[in-house]
Design a protein around this motif. Sequence first.
Motif, PDB file in Angstrom:
ATOM      1  N   THR A 116      12.049  65.331 -18.142  1.00  0.00           N
ATOM      2  CA  THR A 116      12.485  66.612 -17.330  1.00  0.00           C
ATOM      3  C   THR A 116      11.332  67.339 -16.802  1.00  0.00           C
TER       4      THR A 116
ATOM      5  N   SER B  25      20.699  62.758 -14.227  1.00  0.00           N
ATOM      6  CA  SER B  25      20.880  62.368 -12.841  1.00  0.00           C
ATOM      7  C   SER B  25      19.721  63.472 -11.992  1.00  0.00           C
ATOM      8  N   GLU B  26      19.455  63.196 -10.693  1.00  0.00           N
ATOM      9  CA  GLU B  26      18.564  63.766  -9.870  1.00  0.00           C
ATOM     10  C   GLU B  26      19.228  65.294  -9.756  1.00  0.00           C
ATOM     11  N   ALA B  27      20.483  65.374  -9.637  1.00  0.00           N
ATOM     12  CA  ALA B  27      21.134  66.617  -9.118  1.00  0.00           C
ATOM     13  C   ALA B  27      21.163  67.687 -10.478  1.00  0.00           C
ATOM     14  N   GLU B  28      21.528  67.008 -11.688  1.00  0.00           N
ATOM     15  CA  GLU B  28      21.732  67.759 -12.679  1.00  0.00           C
ATOM     16  C   GLU B  28      20.623  67.689 -13.781  1.00  0.00           C
TER      17      GLU B  28
ATOM     18  N   ASN C 121      21.033  53.324  -7.892  1.00  0.00           N
ATOM     19  CA  ASN C 121      19.998  53.931  -8.653  1.00  0.00           C
ATOM     20  C   ASN C 121      20.237  53.095 -10.017  1.00  0.00           C
TER      21      ASN C 121
ATOM     22  N   GLU D 216      24.836  59.098 -10.769  1.00  0.00           N
ATOM     23  CA  GLU D 216      25.985  59.080 -10.087  1.00  0.00           C
ATOM     24  C   GLU D 216      25.852  58.075  -9.180  1.00  0.00           C
ATOM     25  N   LYS D 217      24.535  57.464  -8.834  1.00  0.00           N
ATOM     26  CA  LYS D 217      24.385  56.582  -7.435  1.00  0.00           C
ATOM     27  C   LYS D 217      24.416  55.199  -8.218  1.00  0.00           C
TER      28      LYS D 217
ATOM     29  N   ASN E 103      12.833  59.925  -7.273  1.00  0.00           N
ATOM     30  CA  ASN E 103      14.066  59.235  -7.411  1.00  0.00           C
ATOM     31  C   ASN E 103      14.094  58.707  -8.807  1.00  0.00           C
TER      32      ASN E 103
ATOM     33  N   SER F  81      10.009  66.060  -6.740  1.00  0.00           N
ATOM     34  CA  SER F  81      10.687  65.277  -7.598  1.00  0.00           C
ATOM     35  C   SER F  81      10.566  63.582  -6.978  1.00  0.00           C
TER      36      SER F  81
END
Length: 289
Positions: free
Chosen positions: A214, A236-239, A149, A145-146, A265, A263
Amino acid sequence: MAHPVDADAFAAKLPFSITMPVTEITSRQNPRLKQSIRLRERKGRLATGQFLVEGRLELARALEAGLTCVECWQCPEYAGYERELAGQLTEAATETFRVPKSVFEKLAGREGPDGLIAVFEAPERSPDILALSEAPLIVLLEGVEKPGNLGAIIRSAEIAGADAVIVSGGADLYNPHAIRNSRGLVFTFPVIAMEPQAALAWMRARGIKLYATTPAATLPHWSADLAAPSALLMGSEAEGLSDLWLKEADASIQIPLQGHGDSLNVSVSAAVVLFEAVRQRQVRDRTGH
């Protein structure tokens, strides 16, 4: 307010002759200026299929890629203004606008602009145009999303000699941060947007092994055979990655972490795995296995 520039006077400042018209705009309320400002937002880019590019390297790479230049905004008052590049953009653009600093700064999205911004048409790219190597190395990004990145991963993939980056999940390829962090390589390196099922079928048809990255995996990334035709699947980092890719992957890998952080980036993770693939391929080329 807009009116034609003295073409002879303008051309005299360039290192070679120009043939395209140049228009001067002096008002910050000019409709064309407002129209271009909208391209700083994703909504404006989606509505028009156009995007802004600023920065000498990024502009040069957009021209190198042969992208269609719709318009060019120039302000020779800036110290970083490059006359040769300005001339190339004037020749390439359908329209060129010359503006004072007070107008240019309203359009510019960077600190310390160099007086050149251009609007380009977003190219249509199909995976069918890709000329894959004997052992393709692909990066598939899902839901990154970013934009910064995204741009950094494209830059790492190009430097590592990967064949392509495939983006899925609506990534904003021509966000200014994606363009800047890729150093304009988003224009010259194969970056293809594909729906997940189409991307899966395309890679399966070419015998490309899928590696899902993962934290839940137990296989270290260096234990995977990345010298073979490979796709590195990054979420993504979030999901993280969706169930589709976790289920369809041939193997799941992780980067073992030594410190207290939980984690990395996603752009750093992509670079780590990409250059492990480079290492393995160099060993293969040197030893034959």
